[in-house]
Scaffold this motif. Structure first.
Motif, short mmCIF file in Angstrom:
data_model
loop_
_atom_site.label_atom_id
_atom_site.label_comp_id
_atom_site.label_asym_id
_atom_site.label_seq_id
_atom_site.Cartn_x
_atom_site.Cartn_y
_atom_site.Cartn_z
N ASP A 1 46.55 7.37 38.37
CA ASP A 1 47.13 8.71 38.44
C ASP A 1 47.08 9.21 39.88
O ASP A 1 48.01 9.84 40.38
N PHE A 2 45.96 8.91 40.56
CA PHE A 2 45.80 9.34 41.96
C PHE A 2 46.90 8.70 42.83
O PHE A 2 47.54 9.38 43.63
N ALA A 3 47.12 7.39 42.65
CA ALA A 3 48.11 6.69 43.49
C ALA A 3 49.51 7.25 43.26
O ALA A 3 50.27 7.44 44.21
N ARG A 4 49.82 7.54 41.99
CA ARG A 4 51.18 8.06 41.75
C ARG A 4 51.33 9.45 42.38
O ARG A 4 52.40 9.80 42.85
N ARG A 5 50.24 10.20 42.42
CA ARG A 5 50.31 11.54 43.01
C ARG A 5 50.44 11.49 44.53
O ARG A 5 51.25 12.20 45.11
N VAL A 6 49.63 10.65 45.18
CA VAL A 6 49.60 10.72 46.65
C VAL A 6 50.41 9.60 47.34
O VAL A 6 50.67 9.70 48.53
N LEU A 7 50.76 8.56 46.58
CA LEU A 7 51.44 7.42 47.21
C LEU A 7 52.78 7.09 46.57
O LEU A 7 53.52 6.26 47.08
N GLU A 8 53.01 7.64 45.39
CA GLU A 8 54.21 7.33 44.63
C GLU A 8 54.29 5.84 44.30
O GLU A 8 55.28 5.17 44.60
N CYS A 9 53.18 5.26 43.78
CA CYS A 9 53.27 3.85 43.38
C CYS A 9 52.39 3.63 42.15
O CYS A 9 51.56 4.45 41.84
N ASP B 1 41.10 11.78 39.53
CA ASP B 1 41.98 10.86 38.79
C ASP B 1 42.11 9.48 39.43
O ASP B 1 42.97 8.70 39.08
N VAL B 2 41.20 9.16 40.36
CA VAL B 2 41.30 7.87 41.04
C VAL B 2 41.05 6.71 40.08
O VAL B 2 41.54 5.59 40.28
N GLY B 3 40.31 6.97 39.00
CA GLY B 3 39.98 5.90 38.04
C GLY B 3 40.77 6.02 36.75
O GLY B 3 40.43 5.35 35.77
N LEU B 4 41.81 6.85 36.72
CA LEU B 4 42.60 7.02 35.49
C LEU B 4 43.99 6.42 35.67
O LEU B 4 44.51 6.38 36.78
#
Ligand code: FAD
Length: 426
Positions: A418-426, A45-48
């Motif tokens: 989606d990746f950032a919200r999952r692992v970084l909360e941003c 999900d790094v590109g979604l």
């Protein structure tokens, strides 16, 4: 439109999409968040960007300049690596670093700081990037290089698209003597044999990689070392690929088909040495377009980790854990990363061994296997590759990327994934 990433996992219900083709334009003024979308070859999900905007960069597809004496190419960030190869291989130039598919954009290759079979000699893609322009949502345009805006340079290489949009890039190509590859194949049984072969091959060959049968009780495989060859009579460009025209209702990959494939692949007649076109050597999977559809509507995961060389026992444990689970992968690739320091704050490679495995999405048992693997990789001080990930925990990501706190201030407040919200909360 429902966009999926390469793993075809059912995600991202809908998002606003915009075609981006003018590198002189300012980024749009959006209410929510945006993210550059390259060619969708990241597995997870790094590109979604669910509910946000995706800026399709394939319209940024122009070559800008090329210096025939130095091999320095300037192009827009949506140019595919395949387009670079089509134009420049006939002139005797090749990519300094190329991932296992050539259908990725230059911007995508930078955002994940991709690696190749020549990591021991060349390091990552970002090491061969000389300059790029970064567009920020506040209208700033930053030219970044190892000498100018250096902090932005190392935040954006492997920056997972979160620092802004890369519009154009200046990068090095390297000279090659011809389109052919001289390939030496060696069967091995057990990891000790793999490491012995690898140590010897890395001192002699430019490229090294191994396919590995992780369903066998003792991991065994085929080690492939390669070097560019002077002209060997091949046509310049690769053959037209086959296609999987649609997604079958069920995955064609299961325990039975995997064991049969692995057995047949390991024992197939194999020349000790042969000459092939560069395309099947570097990009065997590109020979079948949309091969990801064979996993059916539930999609599949790729699990790729790296762990230090000192963690040999942990690597044994990984193979035992996979073999015991019966959930093998027919595309398991094992290789080592050399000592070159990666230029990006969040670059994945570090010195050690890296293993990439594809698993059909079998629901809970697959996720349970990943949790067991995470525990082993984590204890061995390894990390997972964001470009391949769709499920790692925030805790694991934050612990395994030591430069994360240095990176966070460079995130554009209007960019997310989606990746950032999952692992970084941003
Ligand atoms: C068959 C296969 C083999 C692979 N083998 C390898 C391998 O050997 N080594 C390896 O390292 N990787 C490998 N990969 C992964 C692939 O190289 C990366 O996921 C790559 O980043 C995909 O690029 P893309 O253009 O498709 O970008 P996308 O997947 O669309 O996006 C990837 C990231 O790049 C960002 N991005 C894209 N364009 C821009 C831009 N212009 N500006 C800023 N950010 C941008 C996106 O926001 C996103 O975060 C493989 C993938 C496949 C499918």
């Amino acid at each position: 439109m429902t966009l999926r990433s390469w793993g075809q996992l059912p995600t991202a219900p809908s998002c606003d999409e915009r075609w981006w083709s003018d590198r002189t334009k300012l980024l749009p003024d959006v209410e929510g968040t945006m993210l550059a979308y390259g060619n969708g070859r990241s597995y997870g999900d790094v590109g979604l960007n669910r509910d946000g905007m995706l800026l399709h960069t394939r319209g940024l597809d122009r070559f800008i300049a090329f210096d025939e004496t130095t091999g320095v190419l300037t192009c827009e960030a949506g140019v595919l690596l395949s387009e670079i190869l089509d134009v420049f291989v006939p002139r005797g130039w090749f990519l300094p670093v190329t991932p296992g598919t050539r259908f990725v954009t230059v911007g995508g290759a930078i955002a994940n700081d991709v690696h190749s079979k020549n990591h021991h000699g060349a390091g990552t893609f970002g090491r061969h990037v000389l300059r790029f322009e970064l567009l920020r949502s506040d209208g700033t345009r930053l030219v970044c290089s190892p000498a100018e805006n250096t902090d932005w340079f190392s935040a954006t290489i492997a920056g997972l698209g979160l620092t802004g949009l890369i519009s154009w890039v200046e990068m090095e190509l390297k000279r090659i003597p011809g389109v052919g590859m001289d390939v030496v194949n060696t069967r091995f049984a057990g990891l000790d044999e793999f490491f012995a072969l690898n140590a010897e091959a890395e001192s002699k060959h430019e490229y090294t990689v191994a396919w590995i049968d992780c369903l066998a009780s003792t991991p065994r495989g085929i080690f492939m070392a390669g070097d560019h060859l002077p002209d060997s009579g091949f046509a310049m460009n690769a053959k037209t690929p086959l296609n999987v025209p649609l997604t079958p209702p069920l995955s064609l990959i299961n325990g039975l088909s995997l064991s049969a494939f692995n057995l047949a692949y390991y024992h197939r007649p194999l020349p000790a040495r042969h000459v092939v076109h560069y395309a099947p050597y570097f990009y065997p999977l590109d020979g079948v377009l949309h091969w990801n559809r064979i996993y059916g509507p539930r999609g599949f995961y790729q699990y790729q980790f790296v762990m230090p060389m000192t963690a040999r026992e942990a690597l044994d444990e990984v193979f035992k854990c996979i073999s015991d689970s019966g959930q093998g992968s027919f595309l398991a690739v094992l290789k080592t990363f050399g000592e070159h320091t990666s230029p990006g704050m969040l670059s994945f490679p570090m010195p050690g061994a890296t293993l990439a495995l594809d698993f059909p999405n079998g629901g809970r048992p697959t996720r349970a296997l990943f949790e067991r693997l995470d525990a082993i990789v984590n204890a061995a001080e390894g990390r997972l590759y964001a470009a391949k990930d769709a499920r790692m925990s925030r805790d694991f990501f934050q612990r395994s990327y030591p430069r994360l706190s240095e990176f966070v201030p460079y995130i554009d407040p209007k960019f997310s994934s989606d990746f950032a919200r999952r692992v970084l909360e941003c």
